[in-house]
Design a protein around this motif. Sequence first.
Motif, PDB file in Angstrom:
ATOM      1  N   THR A 167       0.834  -1.190   0.000  1.00  0.00           N
ATOM      2  CA  THR A 167       0.000   0.000   0.000  1.00  0.00           C
ATOM      3  C   THR A 167       0.876   1.249   0.000  1.00  0.00           C
ATOM      4  O   THR A 167       2.036   1.223   0.406  1.00  0.00           O
ATOM      5  N   VAL A 168       0.296   2.344  -0.472  1.00  0.00           N
ATOM      6  CA  VAL A 168       0.986   3.629  -0.475  1.00  0.00           C
ATOM      7  C   VAL A 168       0.198   4.611   0.379  1.00  0.00           C
ATOM      8  O   VAL A 168      -0.984   4.407   0.653  1.00  0.00           O
TER       9      VAL A 168
ATOM     10  N   GLY B  27      -5.056   3.665  -9.361  1.00  0.00           N
ATOM     11  CA  GLY B  27      -4.567   2.292  -9.440  1.00  0.00           C
ATOM     12  C   GLY B  27      -3.763   1.853  -8.234  1.00  0.00           C
ATOM     13  O   GLY B  27      -3.549   0.654  -8.043  1.00  0.00           O
ATOM     14  N   ASP B  28      -3.318   2.810  -7.414  1.00  0.00           N
ATOM     15  CA  ASP B  28      -2.535   2.454  -6.229  1.00  0.00           C
ATOM     16  C   ASP B  28      -3.403   1.825  -5.150  1.00  0.00           C
ATOM     17  O   ASP B  28      -4.535   2.248  -4.918  1.00  0.00           O
ATOM     18  N   ALA B  29      -2.842   0.831  -4.475  1.00  0.00           N
ATOM     19  CA  ALA B  29      -3.513   0.211  -3.326  1.00  0.00           C
ATOM     20  C   ALA B  29      -3.270   1.077  -2.087  1.00  0.00           C
ATOM     21  O   ALA B  29      -2.121   1.390  -1.781  1.00  0.00           O
ATOM     22  N   VAL B  30      -4.354   1.455  -1.415  1.00  0.00           N
ATOM     23  CA  VAL B  30      -4.225   2.287  -0.210  1.00  0.00           C
ATOM     24  C   VAL B  30      -4.879   1.656   1.007  1.00  0.00           C
ATOM     25  O   VAL B  30      -4.673   2.111   2.126  1.00  0.00           O
TER      26      VAL B  30
ATOM     27  N   ARG C 168     -11.740   8.589  -4.967  1.00  0.00           N
ATOM     28  CA  ARG C 168     -12.754   7.532  -4.918  1.00  0.00           C
ATOM     29  C   ARG C 168     -11.980   6.214  -4.840  1.00  0.00           C
ATOM     30  O   ARG C 168     -11.143   5.935  -5.701  1.00  0.00           O
ATOM     31  N   LEU C 169     -12.238   5.460  -3.787  1.00  0.00           N
ATOM     32  CA  LEU C 169     -11.567   4.181  -3.589  1.00  0.00           C
ATOM     33  C   LEU C 169     -12.503   3.045  -3.975  1.00  0.00           C
ATOM     34  O   LEU C 169     -13.656   3.017  -3.538  1.00  0.00           O
ATOM     35  N   ALA C 170     -12.031   2.124  -4.781  1.00  0.00           N
ATOM     36  CA  ALA C 170     -12.771   0.902  -5.100  1.00  0.00           C
ATOM     37  C   ALA C 170     -12.399  -0.125  -4.041  1.00  0.00           C
ATOM     38  O   ALA C 170     -11.217  -0.406  -3.832  1.00  0.00           O
TER      39      ALA C 170
END
Length: 137
Positions: free
Chosen positions: A2-3, A11-14, A115-117
């Motif tokens: 995660t970042v 596209g980054d995982a948070v 907006r997070l998926a």
Amino acid sequence: MTVRLDDAKVGDAVVAKSFPAITRAKLALYAGASGDHNPIHIDSDFAKKAGFPDVFSHGMLVMGLLGQAVTDAVSPDRLRAFSTRFVAITQLGAAIACEGTVAELFEADGERRARLALTARDETGDVKLAGEAIVAL
């Protein structure tokens, strides 16, 4: 990996958090805390008569796990919206992994937002919940 949300790009995982297997004790405690004593979640005989192999998790319990994963990654005061869609039943014994990636960066009401998926999956990779969160950057 995660970042940090402040540095994130589309596209980054948070969000990334895993939870241990859902036990009968956890279902009983959730039923007591939520007031949802539907026997499909706590009575094996009832669940089997209804055609299920055993009791299964409350959907809102899994939603709570996903919400916790989000607020562990993003301060709750930055959360602007959170919604989910129930995709599949979460069986007793399922270990839940929650993930969230940046789907969109935008501006609204004078602040930068993302907006997070979101997904919550069991240990076999089956999606149990899908959703999104809107967070201030």
